[in-house]
Motif scaffolding. Structure first.
Motif, PDB file in Angstrom:
ATOM      1  N   ILE A  27      -7.757  10.315  -4.684  1.00 20.22           N
ATOM      2  CA  ILE A  27      -6.372  10.669  -4.382  1.00 20.22           C
ATOM      3  C   ILE A  27      -5.452   9.908  -5.341  1.00 20.22           C
ATOM      4  CG2 ILE A  27      -4.547  10.472  -2.640  1.00 20.22           C
ATOM      5  CD1 ILE A  27      -6.839  10.573  -0.520  1.00 20.22           C
ATOM      6  N   GLY A  31       0.514   6.244  -8.040  1.00 19.99           N
ATOM      7  CA  GLY A  31      -0.221   5.823  -9.238  1.00 19.99           C
ATOM      8  C   GLY A  31       0.053   4.395  -9.678  1.00 19.99           C
ATOM      9  N   LEU A  34      -3.327   2.702  -8.949  1.00 20.17           N
ATOM     10  CA  LEU A  34      -4.471   3.435  -9.494  1.00 20.17           C
ATOM     11  C   LEU A  34      -4.414   3.588 -11.012  1.00 20.17           C
ATOM     12  CD1 LEU A  34      -7.058   5.012  -9.055  1.00 20.17           C
ATOM     13  CD2 LEU A  34      -5.704   7.008  -8.402  1.00 20.17           C
ATOM     14  N   THR A 108       4.027   4.317  -3.225  1.00 20.61           N
ATOM     15  CA  THR A 108       4.153   4.765  -1.826  1.00 20.61           C
ATOM     16  C   THR A 108       3.524   3.772  -0.858  1.00 20.61           C
ATOM     17  OG1 THR A 108       2.054   5.974  -1.781  1.00 20.61           O
ATOM     18  CG2 THR A 108       3.987   7.156  -2.641  1.00 20.61           C
TER      19      THR A 108
HETATM   20  C1  LIG Z   1       4.717  -3.798 -11.759  1.00 17.57           C
HETATM   21  C2  LIG Z   1       4.230  -3.633 -10.353  1.00 17.57           C
HETATM   22  C3  LIG Z   1       4.697  -4.496  -9.388  1.00 17.57           C
HETATM   23  C4  LIG Z   1       4.275  -4.370  -8.074  1.00 17.57           C
HETATM   24  N1  LIG Z   1       4.744  -5.245  -7.143  1.00 17.57           N
HETATM   25  C5  LIG Z   1       4.332  -5.132  -5.861  1.00 17.57           C
HETATM   26  C6  LIG Z   1       4.812  -6.017  -4.853  1.00 17.57           C
HETATM   27  O1  LIG Z   1       5.641  -6.885  -5.109  1.00 17.57           O
HETATM   28  N2  LIG Z   1       4.329  -5.874  -3.616  1.00 17.57           N
HETATM   29  C7  LIG Z   1       3.431  -4.902  -3.287  1.00 17.57           C
HETATM   30  O2  LIG Z   1       3.034  -4.813  -2.148  1.00 17.57           O
HETATM   31  N3  LIG Z   1       2.968  -4.034  -4.203  1.00 17.57           N
HETATM   32  C8  LIG Z   1       3.408  -4.118  -5.482  1.00 17.57           C
HETATM   33  N4  LIG Z   1       2.931  -3.234  -6.423  1.00 17.57           N
HETATM   34  C9  LIG Z   1       1.967  -2.189  -6.007  1.00 17.57           C
HETATM   35  C10 LIG Z   1       2.719  -0.956  -5.564  1.00 17.57           C
HETATM   36  O3  LIG Z   1       3.292  -1.214  -4.328  1.00 17.57           O
HETATM   37  C11 LIG Z   1       1.834   0.293  -5.531  1.00 17.57           C
HETATM   38  O4  LIG Z   1       2.691   1.364  -5.551  1.00 17.57           O
HETATM   39  C12 LIG Z   1       1.001   0.512  -4.340  1.00 17.57           C
HETATM   40  O5  LIG Z   1       0.133  -0.550  -4.210  1.00 17.57           O
HETATM   41  C13 LIG Z   1       0.171   1.794  -4.479  1.00 17.57           C
HETATM   42  O6  LIG Z   1       0.853   2.938  -4.046  1.00 17.57           O
HETATM   43  P1  LIG Z   1       0.796   4.249  -4.908  1.00 17.57           P
HETATM   44  O7  LIG Z   1       1.447   5.323  -4.160  1.00 17.57           O
HETATM   45  O8  LIG Z   1       1.328   3.974  -6.232  1.00 17.57           O
HETATM   46  O9  LIG Z   1      -0.786   4.550  -4.901  1.00 17.57           O
HETATM   47  P2  LIG Z   1      -1.800   4.903  -6.059  1.00 17.57           P
HETATM   48  O10 LIG Z   1      -1.765   3.879  -7.121  1.00 17.57           O
HETATM   49  O11 LIG Z   1      -1.630   6.294  -6.462  1.00 17.57           O
HETATM   50  O12 LIG Z   1      -3.137   4.779  -5.263  1.00 17.57           O
HETATM   51  C14 LIG Z   1      -3.668   3.554  -4.819  1.00 17.57           C
HETATM   52  C15 LIG Z   1      -4.923   3.809  -4.006  1.00 17.57           C
HETATM   53  O13 LIG Z   1      -4.606   4.445  -2.779  1.00 17.57           O
HETATM   54  C16 LIG Z   1      -5.193   5.755  -2.683  1.00 17.57           C
HETATM   55  N5  LIG Z   1      -4.165   6.568  -2.047  1.00 17.57           N
HETATM   56  C17 LIG Z   1      -2.921   6.817  -2.504  1.00 17.57           C
HETATM   57  N6  LIG Z   1      -2.203   7.479  -1.596  1.00 17.57           N
HETATM   58  C18 LIG Z   1      -3.023   7.682  -0.548  1.00 17.57           C
HETATM   59  C19 LIG Z   1      -2.860   8.312   0.727  1.00 17.57           C
HETATM   60  N7  LIG Z   1      -1.708   8.856   1.105  1.00 17.57           N
HETATM   61  N8  LIG Z   1      -3.922   8.348   1.549  1.00 17.57           N
HETATM   62  C20 LIG Z   1      -5.099   7.785   1.202  1.00 17.57           C
HETATM   63  N9  LIG Z   1      -5.311   7.164   0.048  1.00 17.57           N
HETATM   64  C21 LIG Z   1      -4.277   7.124  -0.822  1.00 17.57           C
HETATM   65  C22 LIG Z   1      -5.575   6.107  -4.085  1.00 17.57           C
HETATM   66  O14 LIG Z   1      -6.684   6.959  -4.100  1.00 17.57           O
HETATM   67  C23 LIG Z   1      -5.901   4.743  -4.682  1.00 17.57           C
HETATM   68  O15 LIG Z   1      -7.185   4.348  -4.317  1.00 17.57           O
HETATM   69  C24 LIG Z   1       3.341  -3.341  -7.724  1.00 17.57           C
HETATM   70  C25 LIG Z   1       2.875  -2.464  -8.694  1.00 17.57           C
HETATM   71  C26 LIG Z   1       3.308  -2.595 -10.010  1.00 17.57           C
HETATM   72  C27 LIG Z   1       2.799  -1.642 -11.043  1.00 17.57           C
END
Ligand SMILES: Cc1cc2nc3c(=O)[nH]c(=O)nc-3n(C[C@H](O)[C@H](O)[C@H](O)COP(=O)(O)OP(=O)(O)OC[C@H]3O[C@@H](n4cnc5c(N)ncnc54)[C@H](O)[C@@H]3O)c2cc1C
Lengths: 280, 788
Positions: A27, A31, A34, A108
């Protein structure tokens, strides 16, 4: 910084996404966890199933006795939600401290908790909020209590082929009196220690409390001994200092070049006290 | 006369940068271009037994795979551009730095195989199919440990890891005697930690061989296109210089790291002819962490002695400087001639000795990084001064006033001869510190600090620095070991229509030369700034250049432009005199026209330039055209200086530091564009404060860079800083025509010790009398200091 090649499929509904999931698929939410992993070639799925365009799981809505946050809701939409500020202020406080604007606009909550980074913010909050996580699979859907969801280092109760579609935050007394405080890892700005506290008061006395901690151990946990010790006591400086002695009991405290085990454990106490002081 | 000079003219180059139209090396796509990926060593010290490329080579889209065996023995590697001799006169150890390693890798990131393919993705995929059999050996990463007997050798053909030892100043026994008789001696052991330059644009290079003209073109993200061409042609590949064009197009930051000639530049150039296709290589961020030359990395012990009145009587410094595994272009100069020579500081210290041991380690190369040696020298002096003030219970500002060199303008009074080789050009040091104290509200602050009750610790830290910029007089640097001259060139071409093209050997990679230089030209010629174009970064367009570093562009490159402008005006006057039927001596030049003094007879600049190219009615004995080249070689370095003050607050419970205020009063000589100078100061401060609080490359014992990503390597961000409070004094440089001294590095040089001193001050006020907190001063390090 080039991933191995993969196929990309965009889903327009949860059902369509579920039908696309199978062997060697993953999924793709926002991103923001991931894609970096793909670029570093730590992960190389054959197909990405993009759920970030499914509008039905992006909303935040009033579900009667709870607020229903879509699994695809961005950190930014949570940060900007007025009802959450009213019913569960720690949600917005945490959302506004995640990463930077770009991360918040795309990342997200569903992706964050599915990823279950030990230093992510949401796990602590969902534990303190007594949240229920709704997941959907090909056979239907099920609900998982936050207490049952976080299982280990990058490990959750989520099974293959399941999509997090919603997170329910109860409109409880506790949640309306909640806060989140965070000691940031300076480079990534994830939590070295993040404390989510939700405290229900009966006059000046604590009726019950839920305290979630992240960044400290291999996965987020509740400081249940302290929750219990607080119950029935006035929430003042004396109580706080007496009750918060060891916020890391039963936890395998992590150590890295930003914070040794000893220092992290110390910070857990300091930040737990700070959270409680904000609510007292 | 000065319509532009001294004004904050908005940067002319910003339109293209802000609208995403900057043209960087990686933006350039040539016909039939192939893409290189360099497979690098994952080990710090290992012997290669075998490299198996067969499977990778068979992949569709792979054009070629090259290893060290494909490079002729005659190409030994990239050279070092600066020679420092051992104390006994022996030449420094200078082992080759091969383009691709054949037998032994010496740091994580050492290049082993170059895969060239139709796309970067194919090249990267193919790299994973290459099998290299390594024997892994122990590594050494610390510059002091590397000098110990029995340390793993970086170059097994050498007797030890010592590259050279070196000393400067007064004899050691004289310094020791002065220290022995001192009323107080402050001693400090410290590390000036290694930092990663982190330019926003990663390095990139495209090599292209044109068979029709038998000519190479190298596009590369460099601060220094001509020097790169010279080094690569004459010392690496042995190809004639006139057959090579080097272009440094828009460059997204360098901070020193893009001065040097790197292996990848020579690789893409050399193999583009062999392959018969242009080859592009662009570093990804992980590679940038591993291979862009790092900065600092000194391990130092220093002693400063004071008499009973607080006058400094002597300074002795011992430094181990990390060179990394190979000598980068200017590496040996940094801990020696850019560091040891600055240890006079702003003070009258009568006896100074500095002793430096440079060592090889199993780490990436260390070379000039914003400030280069001068930040290390400033850190040494300023940390000692504030610590001495705490130990002697005297005021740190007073201690400085007591020791400042008295003012001298370098014109009516001579320059100041230091104990460590340099002669300062002009200086007036008291006013910068006075002004900074005024801005801080010093007495009120000390009151606030004494009365603090909020569970926090307030501290104030000082740094009064000097630097040597405008690098430099060729004869001087030559005597100091430079293998190149350090002049600058400029060609001013007045077009027939009176528009002006200026070709400068300086290279802008963020500094705003297209604006600052144009301001100078427009004012000197009295023409609109829109009529001036500044051209740089292309060896086919600019005849020669020495590039941009050491805050030298305006002081040296700008002076070369002024020389050419003077020649233009001199010849223009002769043509004007002819047209006006007057004598050149009777003319004055103002507002873009020559006027016969005391009359209203005049001729405009554009009429003269047209006449120069359409010389129908033309003075006898004068060549047509209005086009002049000049080379400017200054008579001395320039010496900017300043006073920086930091105010910090420490959270007693966590050790977290909040930088509450930062005051910087700098004297960079005359200022052409105040906005650009402010910008340089701000950026420099962020970088210097970043080193104090956040940055630091960490190699583990096996030589792995354990924080080689932005998840773990902390870059300072805007929200880490208060709004900087800055001001200036102006002490013009007496020896260059613009009176400018240079502003590119000042912020970085002065700021680091001010922040550390403020933290130490806060800790002492809280009863924790520690001498040092290691940089970066993480909360945990500060917290540990309070757990006594
Ligand atoms: C520069 C930077 C700073 C950040 N700082 C922080 C911070 O301060 N605190 C913090 O908590 N996080 C932080 N993050 C992480 C951020 O919150 C990510 O967005 C989050 O961890 C992942 O969400 P995503 O939607 O981007 O998921 P993705 O990266 O798309 O996916 C992450 C994982 O979850 C799975 N997945 C995604 N959506 C679903 C769903 N709906 N159901 C089941 N599985 C799913 C995917 O398959 C993958 O394994 C940071 C990231 C970056 C790049």
């Amino acid at each position: 910084m080039i991933p191995t090649s993969f196929d990309y499929k965009k889903a327009n509904s949860v059902e369509e996404a579920l039908s696309m999931l199978g062997d060697d698929t993953q999924i793709l939410g926002g991103g923001h966890s991931l894609i970096p992993a793909l670029k570093l070639r730590l992960n190389s799925p054959g197909t990405l199933v993009d759920i970030s365009k499914i509008s039905s799981i992006k909303e935040i809505s009033d579900g009667g006795d709870s607020i229903a946050i879509g699994g695809g809701a961005t950190h930014a939409s949570i940060a900007n939600d007025k009802s959450l500020d009213q019913y569960c202020p720690m949600m917005g406080q945490a959302a506004r401290e995640i990463g930077d604007i770009q991360v918040r606009n795309v990342g997200t909550i569903g992706g964050s908790i599915a990823h279950a980074d030990p230093a992510a913010d949401w796990p602590a909050i969902l534990l303190a909020a007594d949240a229920r996580i709704v997941v959907q699979n090909k056979n239907g859907s099920r609900e998982i209590a936050a207490d049952q969801f976080f299982k280990g280092f990058f490990e959750t109760a989520l099974e293959e082929g399941e999509i997090i579609t919603a997170i329910h935050i109860p409109k409880s007394q506790k949640n309306s009196n909640s806060c989140y405080v965070k000691f940031k890892q300076p480079a990534s700005r994830f939590a070295i220690v993040g404390v989510a506290a939700a405290v229900e008061m009966d006059g000046s006395v604590v009726k019950s409390a839920r305290l979630g901690l992240t960044g400290v151990g291999e996965f987020a946990y509740r400081a249940t001994a302290i929750e219990n010790a607080l119950t029935g006591k006035p929430l003042n400086e004396t109580t706080i200092n007496e009750v918060v002695q060891n916020a890391t009991e039963n936890t395998n405290v992590m150590s890295d070049h930003f914070a040794s085990e000893k220092y992290r454990a110390h910070l857990a106490n300091v930040y737990l006290k700070r959270a409680l002081r904000k609510l007292g | 006369m000065t319509k532009y000079i001294g004004k904050s003219v908005k940067r002319l180059e910003d339109k293209r940068f802000l609208t995403g139209q900057g043209k960087y090396t990686d933006d350039i796509k040539l016909v039939n271009m192939a893409y290189a990926y360099i497979l690098r060593s994952p080990y710090a010290n290992a012997t290669i037994n075998n490299i198996d490329i067969s499977e990778a080579k068979a992949q569709p889209g792979v054009a070629a795979i090259y290893t060290g065996a494909d490079i002729p023995e005659s190409i030994a590697g990239v050279p070092c551009g600066w020679q420092v001799n051992f104390k006994n006169g022996d030449i420094m150890k200078e082992p080759p730095h091969p383009l691709l390693v054949r037998k032994k890798v010496r740091h994580v990131g050492d290049g082993v195989v170059m895969i060239v393919a139709d796309s970067r993705a194919i090249a990267k995929d193919a790299s994973e199919l290459i099998d290299i059999d390594y024997d892994i050996h122990d590594a050494v990463t610390d510059p002091k440990k590397a000098a110990e007997p029995g340390a793993p050798l970086v170059h097994e053909e050498l007797p030890s890891n010592v590259c050279f030892d070196w000393e400067l100043g007064n004899p050691k026994d004289e310094v020791a005697a002065a220290l022995a008789s001192a009323a107080h001696v402050t001693e400090l052991d410290f590390t000036n930690q290694r930092v990663v330059p982190n330019a926003m644009e990663p390095r990139s290079a495209i090599g292209h061989y044109d068979t029709a003209y038998d000519r190479y073109t190298l596009h590369t993200s460099t601060q220094n296109p001509h020097l790169t061409r010279l080094l690569m042609c004459a010392f690496v590949l042995g190809i004639p210089e006139h057959k090579v064009r080097v272009v440094g197009p828009d460059v997204g930051g360098g901070f020193g790291s893009k001065i040097f000639h790197y292996t990848e530049e020579a690789l893409v150039t050399y193999f583009s002819k062999i392959l018969g296709r242009p080859i592009k290589w662009t570093a990804d961020r992980s590679e940038a962490f591993l291979t862009d030359a790092h900065g600092r990395d000194h391990v130092t012990n220093a002693k400063m002695g004071f008499d009973a009145n607080g006058k400094i009587v002597a300074l002795q410094a011992y430094t181990y400087a990390n060179m990394g595994a190979y000598l980068s272009t200017f590496a040996p100069a940094v801990p020696t001639y850019l560091h040891g020579t600055l240890l006079q500081g702003l003070y009258t210290t009568p006896k100074i000795n500095v002793d430096v041991t440079a060592t090889f380690t199993h780490t990436n190369a260390v070379d000039a990084y914003r400030g280069a040696g001068r930040p290390e020298a400033t850190y040494l002096l300023e940390r000692l001064l504030d610590l001495a003030a705490l130990e002697m219970k005297v005021d740190p500002a007073e201690l400085r006033f007591k020791n400042f060199i008295p003012a001298f303008d370098g014109v009516t009074q001579p320059g100041y001869q230091t104990q460590v080789a340099l002669q300062y050009d002009s200086g007036n040091y008291e006013p910068v510190l006075k002004r900074a104290l005024e801005m801080v509200g010093y007495e009120a602050f000390r009151q606030e600090q004494a009365n603090q009750t909020n569970g926090k610790l307030l501290g104030i830290g000082f740094s009064t620095y000097i630097e040597a910029c405008g690098i430099a007089p060729s004869a001087v640097v030559g005597a100091l070991g430079a293998r190149a001259g350090l002049f600058e060139s400029a060609q001013v071409t007045v077009q027939p229509t009176g528009k002006v093209s200026v070709y400068t050997g300086s290279h802008s990679h963020g500094q705003g030369h297209e604006t600052t230089f144009a301001q100078v030209v427009a004012d000197k010629l009295g023409i609109p700034i829109e009529d001036v174009e500044i051209i740089h970064g292309d060896s086919d367009r600019v005849a020669f250049g020495m590039g941009t570093y050491g805050s030298r562009s305006l002081a040296v490159g700008g002076s070369a432009i002024v020389k050419s402008l003077e020649k233009v005006l001199e010849k223009g006057a002769k043509i004007a005199a002819h047209l006006l039927e007057a004598s050149a001596d009777d003319l004055e030049y103002n507002d873009g026209k020559w006027t016969v003094k005391g009359t209203d007879k005049s001729v405009a600049f554009g009429d003269v330039s047209l006449t120069a190219y359409v010389p129908h009615n033309y003075p006898e004995g004068i060549e047509p055209g209005l086009d002049f080249s000049s080379f400017y070689d200054p008579t001395n370095f320039t010496y900017p200086f300043g006073a920086h003050i930091a105010i910090v607050e420490i959270d007693k419970e966590t050790g977290a530091i909040k930088l509450k205020r930062f005051i910087a009063v700098d004297d960079v000589g005359n200022v052409i564009n105040p906005m650009i100078v402010d910008g340089q100061i701000h950026g420099g401060l962020a970088q210097g404060i970043g080193q104090a609080l956040h940055e630091g490359a960490m190699y583990d014992e096996d030589g792995q860079l354990i924080n080689g990503s932005y998840m773990d390597y902390c870059m300072p961000r805007a929200d880490d800083f208060p709004s900087f409070e800055i001001d200036r004094t102006v002490t013009p440089c007496p020896h260059n025509p613009l009176g400018v001294k240079g502003a590119g590095e000042a912020g970085t040089i002065g700021s680091t010790p001010a922040v550390v001193n403020a933290v130490i001050d806060a800790l002492w006020k809280g009863g924790h009398e520690v001498k040092d907190i290691k940089m970066p001063m993480t909360p945990e390090r500060v917290w540990n200091a309070m757990q006594d």
